[in-house]
Design a protein around this motif. Structure first.
Motif, PDB file in Angstrom:
ATOM      1  N   TYR A   1       0.809  -1.232   0.000  1.00 49.88           N
ATOM      2  CA  TYR A   1       0.000   0.000   0.000  1.00 49.88           C
ATOM      3  C   TYR A   1       0.836   1.272   0.000  1.00 49.88           C
TER       4      TYR A   1
ATOM      5  N   ARG B   1      -0.772  -0.630  13.047  1.00 51.96           N
ATOM      6  CA  ARG B   1      -2.170  -0.940  12.793  1.00 51.96           C
ATOM      7  C   ARG B   1      -3.001  -0.412  13.949  1.00 51.96           C
TER       8      ARG B   1
ATOM      9  N   MET C   1      -3.748  -6.756  11.136  1.00 52.10           N
ATOM     10  CA  MET C   1      -4.353  -6.056   9.993  1.00 52.10           C
ATOM     11  C   MET C   1      -5.859  -6.292   9.978  1.00 52.10           C
TER      12      MET C   1
ATOM     13  N   ASN D   1      -8.722  -0.938  11.528  1.00 50.50           N
ATOM     14  CA  ASN D   1      -9.458  -0.272  10.449  1.00 50.50           C
ATOM     15  C   ASN D   1      -8.648   0.874   9.849  1.00 50.50           C
ATOM     16  N   CYS D   2      -7.396   1.022  10.320  1.00 56.06           N
ATOM     17  CA  CYS D   2      -6.565   2.096   9.747  1.00 56.06           C
ATOM     18  C   CYS D   2      -5.080   1.815  10.002  1.00 56.06           C
TER      19      CYS D   2
ATOM     20  N   PHE E   1      -8.727   2.326   6.169  1.00 56.71           N
ATOM     21  CA  PHE E   1      -8.684   1.231   5.197  1.00 56.71           C
ATOM     22  C   PHE E   1      -9.829   1.328   4.184  1.00 56.71           C
ATOM     23  N   ASP E   2     -11.021   1.767   4.643  1.00 56.71           N
ATOM     24  CA  ASP E   2     -12.192   1.702   3.773  1.00 56.71           C
ATOM     25  C   ASP E   2     -12.520   3.026   3.123  1.00 56.71           C
TER      26      ASP E   2
END
Ligand code: AMP
Ligand code: MG
Length: 431
Positions: A333, A373, A400, A404-405, A427-428
């Motif tokens: 990423y 994380r 992971m 969520n980030c 993440f989303d």
């Protein structure tokens, strides 16, 4: 042909033994070139593809002035003439798709529904809730509506001849709708990028194989598959390759022959690197970096060819990722993703960062970028907070899945105190 080393030496802060993340990102971005081929696909197949040419609006959208409300359309001049109350006679009706063709006098109005074309000369719609209707007469207070209100103008969404969408855009739901609103059913997109990947390590076992003592199931190939597919990249899974020069060479060459980019995991840390390094150098132009980053310190990057010398056969961009499962995701990423976007022809946008107050002390050494994380949540007052997930070891993949980030701790920063603000990368995304 410029070699990677010649090129890298021109980059500020180039030290392959302690390469700052920003320098690595800059080199990788420069080294990636977009795929040239363009194909025309039906609208639905264009979802998540990269637009290859600007979409120019062939007409105004909407094509006509139309009503934004259910109500009565009239000329705003009628408001100026009126005292306190406006009284108009209903001359007819217009529905969406069924325009009113007649003329409308100053003392008249037309019953209109949302989306109906504005009748000739009319520029204002009074909502139906604001009027009193008796027979063919409507009455309403002159103060109930301003001149020009409740009307959508032709070309308000898209003006004819303007670029509705720019080349390089990754097409999402609204874009498909927008293209359809122009009457366009076929879309020019770049060909999909093709990525080949394999895992290296004698200890790795594939799904379905028994697990002998000291062995682990290969998880990286599946994470890589998923990360690539989420970017709508074609994948070619070349399995597990043993830690043997001949096997590695064959795998790398065949990967270069059939893909634009080759990703491997494992086998690039100190010790192993020597063997891989010598091998890769015979048919590639690859640098072995130690990134000033955690997790994900070792990384090999460059170009490999399907032939037996650099420049011979088919080329592919090469990323030799670390073996640890979290390091694979973080380097993907933070370093690889951007190159894949460039290669796909996409205009890349920086990933948004939010500020969150850390709930805990976070141990961090200055002089490297860390991607911990975290679990981020927003309190009732709208303030974001973040808590690191338990173990931050680069082998703990559950960190992971729980998170969520990423908590992005920049190069210069040292320990973080509770309550101190840190950057987070969620993440989303929504659409
Ligand atoms: P390496 O970079 O090859 O030294 O690997 C570092 C660590 O990651 C070792 O504990 C490996 O067993 C583990 N590892 C390497 N490749 C994989 C993989 N494909 N799936 C799961 N773990 C892996
Ligand atoms: Mg290994």
């Amino acid at each position: 042909m410029t070699t990677l080393n010649e090129f890298s030496n021109c980059v500020a802060q180039y030290d392959p033994h302690a390469l700052p993340v920003t320098a690595a990102q800059a080199i990788v971005r420069q080294w990636a070139t977009p795929v040239a081929a363009v194909e025309r696909v039906p609208l639905h197949d264009a979802l998540d593809r990269v637009l290859a040419e600007d979409i120019v609006s062939p007409s105004d959208v909407p094509a006509h002035d139309n009503s934004a409300m259910d109500g009565y359309a009239f000329q705003s001049a009628a408001l100026a003439d009126a005292s306190a109350t406006v009284e108009l006679t209903v001359a007819g009706k217009a529905l969406a798709g069924h325009p009113f063709g007649g003329a409308v006098a100053l003392t008249q109005c037309v019953r209109v529904m949302t989306g109906a074309c504005m009748p000739a000369g009319c520029d204002t719609v009074v909502p139906q809730e604001r009027v009193t209707r008796s027979g063919e007469t409507v009455q309403f207070a002159a103060s109930a509506v301003r001149g020009g209100a409740n009307r959508r103008l032709a070309g308000e969404d898209l003006a004819r001849g303007s670029a509705a969408l720019r080349a390089g855009r990754i097409l999402r739901a609204s874009d498909l709708g927008l293209i359809a609103s122009l009457g366009i059913g076929e879309v020019p997109v770049r060909r999909r990028l093709r990525a080949a990947f394999f895992s290296t390590g004698d200890e790795l076992r594939s799904l379905g194989e028994p697990l002998e003592p000291g062995c682990v199931y290969d998880s990286n190939r599946h994470t890589l598959f998923a990360m690539l597919r989420r970017m709508n990249i074609d994948t070619l899974d070349l399995g597990v390759v043993r830690d043997q020069p001949a096997a590695l060479e064959a795998a790398l060459r065949s990967a270069a022959a059939s893909a634009d980019v080759v990703l491997t995991s494992g086998g690039v840390s100190v010790g192993e690197a020597d063997f891989t390094k010598q091998l890769v150098q015979t048919f590639g132009d690859v640098a072995f970096w130690t990134l000033a980053m955690r997790p994900g310190r070792p990384l090999a990057f460059g170009r490999v060819w399907s032939g037996d010398r650099p420049g011979l056969g088919l080329p592919a961009l090469f990323f030799g990722l670390p073996g640890n499962p979290v390091a694979v995701m973080v380097t993907f990423y933070q370093i690889v993703r951007e190159a894949l976007l460039v290669m796909s022809g996409a205009t890349s946008q920086p990933v948004p960062l939010l500020q969150a107050a850390s709930r805990e002390v976070i141990r961090k050494r200055a002089g490297r970028t860390e991607y911990q994380r975290g679990v981020a949540e927003r309190d009732a007052r709208g303030q974001w907070h973040v808590t690191p997930t338990g173990s931050q070891s680069s082998g703990v993949l559950s960190s992971m899945s729980e998170a969520n980030c990423f908590i992005v701790l920049e190069h210069e920063r040292a320990d973080v105190a509770p309550g101190e603000n840190v950057d987070i990368m969620l993440f989303d995304g929504l659409i």
